[in-house]
Motif scaffolding. Structure first.
Motif, PDB file in Angstrom:
ATOM      1  N   ASN A 173     -77.059 -12.629  29.488  1.00 19.13           N
ATOM      2  CA  ASN A 173     -77.973 -12.220  28.424  1.00 19.13           C
ATOM      3  C   ASN A 173     -79.336 -12.926  28.486  1.00 19.13           C
ATOM      4  N   ASP A 174     -79.319 -14.206  28.901  1.00 16.18           N
ATOM      5  CA  ASP A 174     -80.591 -14.936  28.982  1.00 16.18           C
ATOM      6  C   ASP A 174     -81.476 -14.344  30.083  1.00 16.18           C
ATOM      7  N   GLN A 232     -83.037 -11.207  28.683  1.00 10.75           N
ATOM      8  CA  GLN A 232     -84.168 -11.515  27.807  1.00 10.75           C
ATOM      9  C   GLN A 232     -85.395 -11.918  28.611  1.00 10.75           C
ATOM     10  N   LYS A 233     -85.184 -12.736  29.636  1.00 14.74           N
ATOM     11  CA  LYS A 233     -86.311 -13.294  30.382  1.00 14.74           C
ATOM     12  C   LYS A 233     -86.917 -12.299  31.374  1.00 14.74           C
ATOM     13  N   GLN A 283     -84.684  -5.429  31.269  1.00 12.58           N
ATOM     14  CA  GLN A 283     -83.549  -4.539  31.512  1.00 12.58           C
ATOM     15  C   GLN A 283     -83.385  -4.079  32.964  1.00 12.58           C
TER      16      GLN A 283
END
Ligand SMILES: *[C@@H]1O[C@H](CO)[C@@H](O)[C@H](O)[C@H]1NC(C)=O
Ligand SMILES: *[C@@H]1O[C@H](CO)[C@@H](O)[C@H](O)[C@H]1NC(C)=O
Length: 301
Positions: free
Chosen positions: A35-36, A39-40, A43
């Motif tokens: 997930n990190d 975010q960074k 997609q």
């Protein structure tokens, strides 16, 4: 999450051909997306990684600003299970198990990377292994490429780096001959001496050991403190009761003899002591000593 899952399903179908791996690192575990990373890096990058953990960074584009593709394809330590971190020692011999699933050839190398400096990280020491033609397009894959063996830098070279999980990775970097495809595979490593669990257990041991060490001296010290009375015993005025016990055996024979003589002389000059003085004279030296001791006791009281 439902939306993301649905998006993956769609993209997965659309990208099936890209799922084919070029070189797969089977062991130890390499960094995976989480997930990190989503975010960074965004997609498209996450989706590509999720579909093909062994692909090249070019197919992860476009990525968010700040996503560092040339360090582990932008995959972050915070997304990795702690069990994937390899606890290692300086100068340790290590091995990577690799399948060359789609051979490209081209140069490849293995290095220990300090990830804390930012960007693509910094090399610690020199290359641990280099190949001119990795996963070659012709002939069988050399044994040292399917079981890629290398040795970590020595303790002097590593210094105080890699003490914390996430700070360092062993990175296999491979590029196709035209350099249009770049592959990065990262294994998280941490130095054994500084592994969090190792620190905890060492601290626990020290904490346990300290009381033991502290108690022992206390026990040893107490007798020393208690032995002070022995010193006091030498000073009659302070501890008369103790003197009586300690002083008797401590009186040297010569001294006892002299005291007995003195008492004897004294006795002859007094009416009270005359009888005992006469008796002492008759008993001889040993008796004099004994008497001396007894008298000494009385006198010192
Ligand atoms: C450690 O490795 C470096 C780089 O290879 C080398 O120059 C140095 O002599 C080594 N030190 C020891 C103590 O082996
Ligand atoms: C390391 O690998 C990269 C990617 O293939 C290559 O560009 C570079 O020349 C290699 N360096 C060495 C010293 O092997």
């Amino acid at each position: 999450m439902v939306y993301i899952a649905a998006a993956f399903a769609l993209l997965g179908l659309a990208r099936l051909p890209a799922v084919l791996a070029h070189a797969r690192v089977n062991s130890p575990p390499i960094r995976t997306p989480g997930n990190d990373h989503l975010q960074k890096c965004g997609q498209p990058s996450f989706t590509t990684l999720d579909l093909d953990a062994t692909g090249h960074i070019e197919e992860q584009e476009p990525v968010n600003a700040g996503c560092e593709l040339t360090l582990c394809r932008g995959m972050l330590f915070s997304d990795q299970p702690a069990s994937n971190v390899q606890t290692v020692k300086a100068s340790q011999a290590m091995e990577m198990g690799i399948d060359c699933t789609i051979p490209h050839g081209g140069p490849a190398n293995v290095s220990l990377i300090d990830t804390t400096v930012g960007g693509a990280g910094a090399f610690i020491g020199s290359f641990l292994k280099t190949f001119d033609d990795f996963c070659p397009t012709t002939g069988p894959t050399p044994a040292d490429q399917t079981k890629l063996q290398y040795t970590l830098p020595n303790a002097t070279t590593i210094g105080n780096k890699c003490q914390k999980a996430g700070d360092c990775v062993v990175q296999l970097f491979w590029a196709t001959p035209d350099l249009s495809q770049n592959y990065y595979y990262c294994v998280d490593v941490v130095m054994a001496a500084a592994a969090p669990k190792a620190i905890a257990s060492t601290r626990r041991k020290i904490v346990k050991a300290k009381p033991t060490v502290a108690q022992a001296p206390k026990v040893v010290v107490k007798p020393t403190v208690n032995s002070t009375p022995a010193t006091i015993a030498v000073q009659p005025a302070v501890q008369p009761t103790v003197i009586a016990q300690v002083a008797v055996p401590a009186v040297p024979k010569k001294k006892a003899h002299h005291m007995a003589s003195a008492i004897s002389k004294f006795a002859t000059t007094t009416s009270v002591g005359r009888a005992s003085g006469t008796a002492l004279a008759a008993r001889g030296t040993t008796a004099k000593q004994n008497a001396g001791r007894r008298r000494a006791r009385i006198l010192w009281f």
